[in-house]
Each structure stands twice: as structure tokens, then as C-alpha cells.
Design a protein around this motif. Structure first.
Motif, PDB file in Angstrom:
ATOM      1  N   UNK A 181       0.594  15.265  -7.192  1.00 45.41           N
ATOM      2  CA  UNK A 181       0.330  14.252  -6.168  1.00 45.41           C
ATOM      3  C   UNK A 181      -1.068  14.462  -5.596  1.00 45.41           C
ATOM      4  N   UNK A 182      -1.751  13.376  -5.360  1.00 48.72           N
ATOM      5  CA  UNK A 182      -3.113  13.421  -4.805  1.00 48.72           C
ATOM      6  C   UNK A 182      -3.091  14.059  -3.413  1.00 48.72           C
ATOM      7  N   UNK A 183      -4.155  14.786  -3.109  1.00 49.25           N
ATOM      8  CA  UNK A 183      -4.258  15.427  -1.799  1.00 49.25           C
ATOM      9  C   UNK A 183      -4.317  14.395  -0.684  1.00 49.25           C
ATOM     10  N   UNK A 184      -4.678  13.176  -1.097  1.00 50.86           N
ATOM     11  CA  UNK A 184      -4.761  12.098  -0.110  1.00 50.86           C
ATOM     12  C   UNK A 184      -3.415  11.768   0.514  1.00 50.86           C
ATOM     13  N   UNK A 185      -2.325  12.086  -0.204  1.00 55.53           N
ATOM     14  CA  UNK A 185      -1.011  11.834   0.361  1.00 55.53           C
ATOM     15  C   UNK A 185      -0.725  12.920   1.391  1.00 55.53           C
ATOM     16  N   UNK A 186      -0.284  12.475   2.564  1.00 61.20           N
ATOM     17  CA  UNK A 186      -0.141  13.404   3.690  1.00 61.20           C
ATOM     18  C   UNK A 186       0.801  14.570   3.356  1.00 61.20           C
ATOM     19  N   UNK A 187       0.344  15.776   3.653  1.00 60.15           N
ATOM     20  CA  UNK A 187       1.187  16.963   3.486  1.00 60.15           C
ATOM     21  C   UNK A 187       1.248  17.497   2.077  1.00 60.15           C
ATOM     22  N   UNK A 188       0.587  16.866   1.125  1.00 61.63           N
ATOM     23  CA  UNK A 188       0.712  17.334  -0.258  1.00 61.63           C
ATOM     24  C   UNK A 188      -0.189  18.537  -0.517  1.00 61.63           C
ATOM     25  N   UNK A 189       0.291  19.432  -1.361  1.00 59.49           N
ATOM     26  CA  UNK A 189      -0.458  20.637  -1.703  1.00 59.49           C
ATOM     27  C   UNK A 189      -0.601  20.689  -3.214  1.00 59.49           C
TER      28      UNK A 189
END
Ligand SMILES: [Zn+2]
Length: 410
Positions: free
Chosen positions: A54-62
């Protein structure tokens, strides 16, 4: 990927650093990253599961975030939904097979007794629906004419002679897994049977004495004959009621059923059907002219009952009707009237005389106008010829056709 997730560079910075990805959209760059290998195995094949990142742009993703719905097995290539579905199905099948994999109780063929209805019904099932050398019965699928047929099947099940079987993949849909176990639908599942030294029955012999035809049959065969004729007539009555938009339930229906036995000893099913038909016409006329209570199934049944009683008491002469409704004989009846009571379709045009000392006098067939049926002896002979030469049988309601058939093939 390290530059993006670990060092924290933005996608914009990556594009300036790495020439090959310059013109790619942000989401396409993410797709280039190797899938995240999960610490989990595919329940179907044991292969490793992985998922897109998942892209870092998605909130909370690592660096360890992934699309849960897009998990895929790297070995069998199935998606999470497919895996889940197949896994549930395999659990379902395992439960079904655990519940229905046992063998049926042995039926020693040497003990077959034509006096026992159980045995005759069992023989009819095996001969009509047996598969794989009669080790199984295919799903029954059709409703036999015989009244209480399924009660008989349930008796055979209780005795253990037939047993629902889940060995065929094709017919697993007939089983239903519930919270507290597995159930099955009578008509949709095959049954296992366990016959010891099975030999198919030969047709009962017709013999002539003092110009009268007889057959030797057992009590069970006789009972099946009666029940089948009753079943045919109850189906016919139901069909007539349905056409009149009536319902016939409860006491009147039971009274009708009880009357069928004495009726069948005097009249053929075709004559009784004819009587029912004209009684229904009378009932309809009364319904149109009379008060509303005459517009019910119970009233119509009452008209049939009165006529039947008078016919029996006064010895009415009744013309046979071709039974023209949605009542179709099944392979069970074909077998019954070929092997146990070898009369072919002419059984519908004969009354059922009493069984005396293991034999029944064969009543003459009263066919609808313009038809002269073959005799029982001719029918028996024609059946044997047809079987030996693998031919279609002639129409036994035509004396001439049956006679010609016999003379040609003899
Ligand atoms: Zn797999």
C-alpha cells in the motif's frame, strides 16, 4: 522500495532519481514493488501467501501494509476469495462424507421374497435405478405413482438396505450441512446398496387354464400393484381438483382413498378415472347453479364418493377413458408391469381381481373405444422377444400390432 518505505523518499523524488519510472503514475510505481510475503500459508496447497503493498499516502500505512482483499497464493495462484470459498467447500464435503460414507446392510438375494412389499420395492429400485453393477442407486428424481412410496423407502433406510451416499462429486448438492449435522434431500442423493449374489428377476409367467389367464405373484407384488393403481388415481383426482381450482384434503380425501380398493377390484383405473371425470363435470354444474358451499373441493369429492358408492352397489357399466392429465408413469411402473405383473401399459385398463393362493386371474382389458388390446399371454411373449432382440415393444393396446410383432420376430 527501500528508498520509498525505509528512507522515506517521496514518489516525486523517486521519479527524479530513477529514470525508468519517470513517466509512470504513482499507483503504477507501487505496483512495481515486490509483493509482501505474509507469514501465512494457503490452506489449500500450503504455498506462501503474499499481497500487494500500500502506498505511504494512505493514512497509517507502513512498509508492512498490504491490501487484505488482494491476498494471493504464490503457488496455486488463487485469490483470497477463491481460497476461502474452496476451503469452506472442502470442509463441507469432508463433513458430508464423514456422515454419509458407510456401507449399506447386506441384502442376501437368495432371501428375496415376493410376498414382502419391502423386498419388491427394493427390487424395483435396484432394477430401475441401479448403477455401477448395482452397487448404488442413482438419485430417484421422479415421484413414482405408488402411494406411500417414500414411506417404503424410509423403511428400507431404517432397515439399512439403502444408505445415502456422498461418494459422487456430481450429487453432493443433495446434502445440506447444518449447525447440528448433515441432512439430505430424498430425491437428490444417490444411495449405496449391498447385494449379495444378485440375479436380476425374470418376468413372472402368465399361464392359461380353462380359457382364463393367470399370473403367479407374491403378496408384496400384489400390494405394489394396488398401491400403484391407487397412486395413479389419486394423482388424477388431484389434477382434476387443481383444474377446478379446488382443494381436497382431510376426511373426504381419506374416504376417497379407502374407496379405491373396492373400486379397483371391480373397475380398471381407466374406468375409475372416467367416473371421476364425469363426477367432476356434475360437481361443476352444481357449483355454477348452487350456493357457495357447492363450490368447494369437499363438495366435489362428495360427488365422486356418492357416484363411486352407487357404481359399486348397482354394478354400473362404466366406459374407460384415456387418462389424459399430467400423470406420467415412471421407470418404476414400467418395471413393475414388465417383470412383476407383466401386462405392459394395459394394466390401466384392467381391474385387479383378488389374490388367491398366490395367483391372480387376469381381468380382460377394456380399452377406450376403437382399441382392442393384446392378451396377457401375447404381451408376455412380445416382451420376451423385444428383450431378446433389443427391440422397442409394440403398442400392447393394439391387438393387431402386437400379433404382427410376434409373428414377424418369431
Ligand atoms: Zn495455494
Amino acid at each position: 522500495m527501500d528508498a520509498y518505505y525505509t528512507s522515506g523518499l517521496s514518489l516525486k523524488e523517486l521519479k527524479t532519481l530513477y529514470e525508468p519510472i519517470k513517466r509512470l503514475s504513482d499507483s503504477d510505481i507501487i505496483k512495481l514493488f515486490p509483493m509482501l510475503e505474509l507469514d501465512d500459508a494457503c490452506p489449500l496447497c500450503g504455498g506462501a501467501l503474499s499481497a500487494p503493498r500500500i502506498s505511504r499516502g494512505v493514512k497509517g500505512s507502513t512498509a508492512n501494509s498490504y491490501y487484505d482483499q488482494q491476498v494471493i497464493c504464490t503457488n496455486c495462484g488463487k485469490t483470497k476469495t477463491e481460497i476461502e470459498k474452496e476451503y469452506q467447500e472442502s470442509i463441507r464435503i469432508t463433513k458430508i462424507r464423514a456422515a454419509y460414507s458407510g456401507d449399506a446392510v447386506e441384502f442376501v438375494w437368495g432371501h428375496y421374497d415376493a410376498n414382502r412389499l419391502d423386498d419388491v420395492v427394493f427390487e424395483t429400485l435396484v432394477s430401475s435405478y441401479g448403477i455401477l453393477n448395482n452397487t448404488y442407486l442413482k438419485p430417484l428424481l421422479v415421484k413414482p405413482l405408488m402411494i406411500d412410496f417414500f414411506d417404503e423407502c424410509k423403511r428400507l433406510l431404517r432397515l439399512g438396505y439403502i444408505r445415502p451416499s456422498a461418494v459422487f462429486n456430481n450429487w453432493l448438492n443433495g446434502f445440506e450441512v447444518e449447525d447440528d449435522g448433515v441432512s439430505f434431500y430424498w430425491l437428490d442423493v444417490p444411495f449405496s446398496v449391498n447385494l449379495v449374489d444378485y440375479v436380476p428377476l425374470k418376468a413372472n409367467k402368465v399361464f392359461v387354464r380353462d380359457n382364463t389367464e393367470f399370473i403367479n405373484i407374491g403378496e408384496g407384488e400384489y400390494e405394489l400393484w394396488q398401491q400403484t393403481a391407487k397412486g395413479l388415481l389419486m394423482d388424477y383426482i388431484d389434477d382434476q381438483m387443481w383444474e377446478g381450482d379446488y382443494e381436497c384434503e382431510g376426511l373426504k380425501r381419506e374416504e376417497l382413498q379407502t374407496l379405491l380398493r373396492p373400486l379397483l377390484s371391480k373397475y380398471s383405473p381407466a374406468q375409475i378415472a372416467s367416473m371421476v371425470w364425469s363426477a367432476m363435470a356434475v360437481a361443476e354444474k352444481q357449483a355454477n347453479e348452487g350456493p357457495s358451499y357447492k363450490k368447494t373441493g369437499n363438495w366435489a369429492a362428495g360427488v365422486i364418493i356418492n357416484r363411486a358408492k352407487r357404481a359399486l352397489a348397482e354394478g354400473w357399466d362404466i366406459r374407460p377413458n384415456l387418462i389424459s392429465c399430467n400423470v406420467e408413469p415412471t421407470p418404476f411402473e414400467d418395471h413393475l408391469f414388465r417383470v412383476h405383473i407383466p401386462l405392459g401399459e394395459t394394466w390401466m385398463y384392467r381391474r385387479i381381481p383378488p389374490l388367491v393362493n398366490g395367483r391372480v386371474e387376469i381381468a380382460p382389458a377394456l380399452a377406450p373405444q376403437g382399441k382392442v388390446p393384446a392378451t396377457a399371454e401375447m404381451i408376455e411373449l412380445a416382451m420376451t422377444i423385444a428383450e431378446e432382440h433389443d427391440l422397442d415393444e409394440p403398442n400392447y393396446l393394439s391387438f393387431d400390432e402386437t400379433r404382427d410383432f410376434i409373428s414377424v420376430y418369431r
